[in-house]
Every structure is written in C-alpha cells, then in structure tokens.
Write a protein that holds these residues in place. Structure first.
Motif, PDB file in Angstrom:
ATOM      1  N   GLY A 111      -5.945   2.246  -2.308  1.00 36.72           N
ATOM      2  CA  GLY A 111      -5.962   0.831  -1.942  1.00 36.72           C
ATOM      3  C   GLY A 111      -4.648   0.151  -2.263  1.00 36.72           C
ATOM      4  O   GLY A 111      -3.717   0.756  -2.811  1.00 36.72           O
ATOM      5  N   SER A 112      -4.570  -1.114  -1.907  1.00 32.67           N
ATOM      6  CA  SER A 112      -3.330  -1.861  -2.082  1.00 32.67           C
ATOM      7  C   SER A 112      -3.205  -2.398  -3.513  1.00 32.67           C
ATOM      8  O   SER A 112      -4.158  -2.425  -4.276  1.00 32.67           O
ATOM      9  N   SER A 151       0.827  -1.214   0.000  1.00 31.05           N
ATOM     10  CA  SER A 151       0.000   0.000   0.000  1.00 31.05           C
ATOM     11  C   SER A 151       0.858   1.259   0.000  1.00 31.05           C
ATOM     12  O   SER A 151       0.600   2.198   0.740  1.00 31.05           O
TER      13      SER A 151
END
Length: 274
Positions: free
Chosen positions: A214-215, A202
């Motif tokens: 978001g990741s 992230s």
C-alpha cells in the motif's frame, strides 16, 4: 551537531510554520486508525555530512516495537549509533525508550535510558491529562533523575495519540499538523511538533512483507523546545509512514549531518488476548 533524539514519538520545516495549519484541536475525538502491532529493525547509516562537520561516518541499528496492550499501547525502542570523527576519536550513543499509553490518551508512563561516551542518564515518570482531552491542563510527574512535577498545557498530546491524529490528518488529505507533544525524553513540558505531510506515494518497499503493501506518506517533522517556536527547530526528521503506523524509512537531521534509518526486518506481532 544539534540535539540527538531520534525517537518515534512522531514527528517540519521552519519556513512553513507561518502557513495555515489544518490541525484538529486536542479536544477532538481520537481518530479510528488501524495500527499494526509490529517489531521492526532499521539499519542506520550516514546520509550526508557538511564539509565543516567533524563526523565522517555513522553506523548502527535501531529496533522498534509497537504493541496493542488491550487498554493501551506499549512501545519499546532501542538504538545504538557509532559516530566516526576525522580525528579518529569516535564515540557511541545508545538509548532505550520504554512507554505505555492509554488508548484514551489520558495516561502515560515512560522510562528513558541514554549513554554516550561512558556517561549515562535515566529519566522516568508518568503523565496524566484530563478527559475529554483538551478540557484542561495535565501534569507530568518525574521520579528520575529527580522528583519533579511539571504542568502540561491543555492542548498537550501523548506520543501515540499524536501519531494516530497525524495519520488521520494524512488520510483526510491535510498537509499540515501542529501539536504540543509530551514524550518524557526530557525533564520539560514537551515539544511543539510541526508536520508537513506530502502526497501519498506507492514506491516499492525496502523489504518484502505483507504489512508494507500500500501507499505511504512522506512526512517532515520539526521539534521545537518550549517557548522557542519562532527559532530554529531543536531537531528535524522525515519519515515515510504507512496508515498502519509502520515507518519504512526515516531521515534524522542533526544540522551538519543527516542520518538515515532504513527498514531491514519486520515482524508482525499477535494481538494480546484481552
């Protein structure tokens, strides 16, 4: 310098090919992945060059568009890269890649145009696979540069279907995914693509955009020509891939040089009324 095919028909390390591969078979149901229709622009630059390489600099841009087209996915990719040599005699490589793929993964149309140093080539055609996927062999029919038909193995996936399954594997915490992928970039049955999926990260995105929140997964991919899975890959790349299908960054490995593509502009596209 090895093959020059920085496409996003995604997507390995030779040493890991002997490891257990947790890949879903081609007959599995297409996973439900929420892809974001988008248009992206990437800055191209030289990341590394071996002392023995004749290339001293690489610059350019790559544009990529992925659209939800109701019953299919439409992709347009263009890039222009300028290679500088120590001798002073540089050259440019450009490509335009336009495809349409049914959401069921059974139909695919493609047009590929490439130029290098004044010479060019164009590849066009379509491919079909029987449903359900994995139930039997398919066929690729080329119209350019010549009329030719090629049999596709029953486990062959089209590019978007492959990307959707790759994301699904990452979401399930799987580390490896291996599949035969046909993208139409060469007049041949396609490539074995081996992926190594890293743990989700992230880090701050390269630009500020809601779609990048978001990741992402760092993924290493290796492409092998048909029948050459035991040899060195024809091409390798790494991609930082989000669950919505957007690539934050790519690293193209040509052997003696590595070229990076970093996202510098992103536009979300409206979904077509169907």
């Amino acid at each position: 310098m090895r093959g020059t095919r920085p496409t996003l028909s995604l997507l390995a390390l030779v040493g890991l090919l002997t490891a257990p591969l947790l890949a879903s078979p081609a007959s599995a149901i297409t996973p439900s992945v929420a892809i974001a229709s988008h248009r992206a622009l990437y800055k191209v630059s030289l990341a590394r060059a071996e002392p023995s390489s004749e290339i001293i600099d690489v610059r350019g841009r790559m544009g990529f568009e992925w659209r939800d087209d109701c019953d299919g996915w439409a992709i347009d990719q263009r890039y222009l890269m300028s290679f500088s040599r120590a001798s002073g005699a540089g050259y440019e490589v450009s490509s335009k890649y336009t495809t349409w793929e049914s959401k069921s993964g059974d139909a695919y149309r493609f047009i590929v145009e490439r130029e290098r140093g004044g010479g060019g080539e164009r590849i066009a055609g379509r491919a079909v696979m029987p449903l359900p996927l994995g139930s039997g062999p398919g066929k690729a029919s080329f119209t350019e540069p010549r009329q030719e038909e090629i049999l596709l193995a029953a486990d062959t996936l089209m590019p978007t279907e492959h990307t959707l399954r790759l994301i699904a594997q990452a979401q399930q915490g799987k580390r490896f995914f291996r599949a035969n992928v046909f993208d139409g970039s060469e007049v041949e049955p396609g490539s074995l693509v081996s992926a190594v999926i890293g743990a989700a990260r992230s880090d701050p995105p390269p630009i500020d955009h809601p779609a990048l929140v978001g990741s992402y997964w760092p993924i290493r991919l290796a492409f092998f020509k048909p029948g050459q899975a035991e040899s060195n890959p024809d091409f390798e790349m790494s991609v930082d891939l989000l669950a919505n299908g957007i690539a934050r960054r790519m690293l193209l490995d040509y052997g003696d040089i590595q070229v990076t593509m970093i996202l510098e502009r992103l536009e979300s596209l409206d979904i077509k009324a169907c």
